[in-house]
Design a protein around this motif. Sequence first.
Motif: not given
Ligand code: FE
Length: 273
Positions: A14, A16, A47, A88, A232, A234
């Motif tokens: 996961h 980005h 995303h 995602e 996740d 970033h």
């Molecule tokens: Fe995410």
Amino acid sequence: MKNEIVKPDLPDYHIHTPLCGHAEGDVHEYKTAARSRGVTSLCFTDHAPTPDGYDPAHRMTMDQFPLYKSMVSETQTAEPPLVLFGIEADYYEGCENHLRSWLPEQNFDFVIGSVHFIDGWGFDNPSQRHVWDSVDVTGSWRRYFCLLKMLVDSGLFDAVGHFDLPKKFGYRPEKGDLREMALPVLDRMAELGIGLEINTSGLRKPVKECYPSAEILSWSFERCIPICFGSDAHKPQEIGFGFDLALDLALEAGYSHHFTSERRVKELKRLAA
Ligand code: FE
Ligand code: ZN
Ligand code: FE
Ligand code: ZN
């Protein structure tokens, strides 16, 4: 954020990229960070763009998607770690029209399904946190799980992202209510072979724990739902974040395997204890 040592031999599924407008660092920096932090493979899951004006602030445009694809493929060299191509995608009512044809055309390795909005309310967005004080908390969770059930029923996604995201700011339903809401979703995931992500981003948020909680993870284990790990990230330095804790959580729930995914086909791999 402290630069903790991560346990090796886990993929990070996961991640980005700056194309979403709220992440930093280029894809090569993410790959370099993965290598230095003991992450065995990484899957970019930015995303997904939407063609219908849904939440344009937090995602690339449809026109930018080819750029995303080429950025990721630039990092897919012989040099480890292995880089996978994922997305995602948000589940919202009506998303099926587009996703049903679009997702299979992109040659993704992995597709996360996430719910970030309850009827137009970005319930996990810090700027909309105050709304939690004026809503029926349990009712909001109920509506969230209703959307999550629709996500799973759609059969469009390989795994559910941050399963209990509404706990982000600490607003929770009663335990019994949580169980009653979560079990039908988990039952359906088991039936359809949909995976569950252990997402460590919650450790960086007010709730200070992974998504999902230990309790939900044990219900998931009872149903033999396969798990994967996602930071996740970033930022490059968030790759593999908290994976030592996430691994402990998985082992304590009873898990001995996690899954990898290539071309959207899962394969179980043993967890290093
Ligand atoms: Fe995410
Ligand atoms: Zn994001
Ligand atoms: Fe998300
Ligand atoms: Zn996310």
